[in-house]
Design an enzyme around this catalytic site. Structure first.
Site, short mmCIF file in Angstrom:
data_model
loop_
_atom_site.label_atom_id
_atom_site.label_comp_id
_atom_site.label_asym_id
_atom_site.label_seq_id
_atom_site.Cartn_x
_atom_site.Cartn_y
_atom_site.Cartn_z
N ASN A 192 0.86 -1.15 0.08
CA ASN A 192 0.02 -0.06 0.04
C ASN A 192 1.03 1.32 0.08
O ASN A 192 1.49 1.48 0.82
CB ASN A 192 -0.76 -0.04 1.07
CG ASN A 192 -1.72 1.26 1.43
OD1 ASN A 192 -1.64 1.89 0.27
ND2 ASN A 192 -2.46 1.50 2.47
N TRP A 193 1.14 2.04 -1.28
CA TRP A 193 2.00 2.79 -1.50
C TRP A 193 1.50 4.25 -0.50
O TRP A 193 2.27 5.43 -0.35
CB TRP A 193 2.11 3.41 -2.83
CG TRP A 193 3.19 2.24 -3.42
CD1 TRP A 193 3.26 0.98 -2.93
CD2 TRP A 193 3.64 2.47 -4.75
NE1 TRP A 193 3.97 0.31 -3.91
CE2 TRP A 193 4.24 1.07 -5.00
CE3 TRP A 193 3.61 3.35 -5.68
CZ2 TRP A 193 5.03 1.19 -6.40
CZ3 TRP A 193 4.45 3.32 -6.93
CH2 TRP A 193 4.89 1.77 -7.30
N LYS A 194 0.16 4.18 -0.23
CA LYS A 194 -0.29 5.52 0.51
C LYS A 194 -0.04 6.87 -0.39
O LYS A 194 -0.14 6.50 -1.52
CB LYS A 194 0.17 5.52 1.85
CG LYS A 194 0.03 4.39 2.72
CD LYS A 194 0.38 4.50 4.15
CE LYS A 194 0.14 3.13 4.91
NZ LYS A 194 0.25 3.36 6.34
N HIS A 250 -9.42 1.47 4.40
CA HIS A 250 -8.02 1.62 5.29
C HIS A 250 -8.39 2.44 6.71
O HIS A 250 -9.18 3.33 6.35
CB HIS A 250 -6.92 2.05 4.49
CG HIS A 250 -5.50 1.99 5.07
ND1 HIS A 250 -5.19 2.88 5.79
CD2 HIS A 250 -4.71 1.02 4.94
CE1 HIS A 250 -3.97 2.51 6.46
NE2 HIS A 250 -3.64 1.18 5.80
N GLU A 252 -6.77 4.78 7.69
CA GLU A 252 -6.41 6.23 7.33
C GLU A 252 -7.60 6.91 6.70
O GLU A 252 -7.80 7.96 6.72
CB GLU A 252 -5.18 6.29 6.71
CG GLU A 252 -3.92 5.97 7.67
CD GLU A 252 -2.79 5.21 6.63
OE1 GLU A 252 -2.68 5.50 5.52
OE2 GLU A 252 -1.80 4.92 7.53
N GLU A 277 -5.28 -4.89 10.30
CA GLU A 277 -4.25 -3.96 10.42
C GLU A 277 -4.38 -3.31 12.04
O GLU A 277 -5.38 -2.31 11.94
CB GLU A 277 -4.35 -2.98 9.43
CG GLU A 277 -4.02 -3.36 8.08
CD GLU A 277 -3.35 -2.46 7.07
OE1 GLU A 277 -2.29 -2.85 6.57
OE2 GLU A 277 -3.99 -1.42 6.87
N GLY A 284 2.67 1.90 10.72
CA GLY A 284 3.57 2.95 10.79
C GLY A 284 4.46 3.47 12.12
O GLY A 284 5.17 4.52 12.13
N SER A 327 3.43 -2.36 10.18
CA SER A 327 4.88 -2.43 10.38
C SER A 327 5.35 -4.01 10.05
O SER A 327 6.45 -4.27 10.63
CB SER A 327 5.15 -2.17 11.80
OG SER A 327 4.84 -0.80 12.05
N GLY A 369 2.95 -1.18 4.37
CA GLY A 369 3.13 0.09 3.93
C GLY A 369 4.53 0.58 3.61
O GLY A 369 5.01 0.45 2.50
N GLY A 370 5.09 1.17 4.60
CA GLY A 370 6.31 1.83 4.51
C GLY A 370 7.60 0.77 3.60
O GLY A 370 8.13 1.21 2.79
P1 13P Z 1 3.31 -0.15 7.53
O1 13P Z 1 3.80 -1.10 6.91
O2 13P Z 1 3.95 1.43 7.12
O3 13P Z 1 2.99 0.18 8.93
O4 13P Z 1 1.63 0.50 6.96
C1 13P Z 1 0.79 -0.70 6.94
C2 13P Z 1 -0.65 -0.23 6.28
O5 13P Z 1 -1.28 0.60 6.85
C3 13P Z 1 -0.84 -1.14 5.10
O6 13P Z 1 -2.06 -0.60 4.70
#
Ligand code: 13P
Length: 249
Positions: free
Chosen positions: A10-12, A95, A97, A167, A173, A213, A234-235
């Site tokens: 998930n590149w956000k 998600h 967010e 999640e 994050g 994470s 994510g990251g």
């Molecule tokens: P991180 O892997 O950066 O914690 O993000 C997880 C996430 O929200 C994937 O959708």
């Protein structure tokens, strides 16, 4: 039949279109595998260039969100048709967010899930508890409620093809991955809940990811759990490390 793992990035809100092409080109040799489905969920403006760059590889390009209406006066939104016409097969729905910053609710998540299925898009349906909820001991109740609402009016045949991403919000994050036991416990509870709503076969078919994470060090143990069918990353999905996560074995 054993479920095929699905490992999605998930590149956000990261990567411009030209950076997206560069990242796909960097990652494509690193994520080449037949053992798992590999999906890059990218910002809407990156979908077409990323799709071009991923041509001829095992990478599927997915979306991070979509709206639940077909078309019309919804400034700034992306419709399911726009996604399918661009060749998208997967879309992240709900998600945390989106829930926190863009007022999405379990009800809008359900509308989006239904719309995704109507267009043969596979939704990656997100759920997760806050730290307070975990400390109050209501994690499983909360997740069950999110799942029940997300799947309202979804047929068993559709549900069997869905992806759920568990999640925990406190793990996103933060560098604080859930323990393997915590992640497995909730993913198992999600599968049981799907079994209660539908039947055993649907529960066995649906794929459940862990996200929060995930990194190259934590992926092997997490993804080896009986009810964890991969991850939503994510990251670490923006770095060559994603190749190690995909090839976690
Ligand atoms: P991180 O892997 O950066 O914690 O993000 C997880 C996430 O929200 C994937 O959708």
């Amino acid at each position: 039949m054993a479920r095929k793992k699905i490992i999605a990035g998930n590149w956000k809100m990261n990567m411009t279109p030209s950076e997206a092409v560069e990242l796909v080109n960097t990652l494509k040799p690193l994520v080449a595998t037949d053992e798992a489905d590999v999906v890059f969920c990218v910002p809407a403006i990156d979908i077409i260039p990323a799709m071009e760059a991923a041509k001829g590889t095992n990478i599927e390009i997915g979306a991070e969100n979509m709206y639940f209406e077909e078309k019309g006066a919804f400034t700034g939104e992306i419709s399911p048709n726009m996604l399918t016409d661009a060749g998208v097969k997967y879309v992240i729905i709900g998600h945390s967010e989106r829930r926190e910053y863009f007022a999405e609710t379990d009800e809008t998540v359900n509308k989006k899930v239904l719309k995704a299925f109507e267009h043969n898009l596979t939704p990656i349906i997100c759920c997760g508890e806050s730290l307070t909820q975990r400390e109050q001991g209501i994690t499983i109740d909360w997740i069950r409620q999110q799942i029940k609402i997300a799947f309202l009016n979804v047929t068993a045949a559709q549900a069997a093809t869905a992806v759920v991403a568990y999640e925990p919000i406190w793990a996103i994050g933060t560098g604080k991955t859930a323990t393997t036991e915590q992640a497995q416990e909730v993913c198992k509870a999600i599968r049981e809940c799907i079994g209660e709503i539908y039947d055993e076969a649907t529960a066995e078919a649906i794929r459940i990811q862990y996200g929060g994470s995930v990194n190259a060090a934590t992926a092997p143990e997490l993804f080896s759990q009986p009810d964890i069918d991969g991850g939503l990353v994510g990251g670490a999905a923006l770095k060559p490390d994603f190749g190690k996560i995909v090839n976690y074995k």
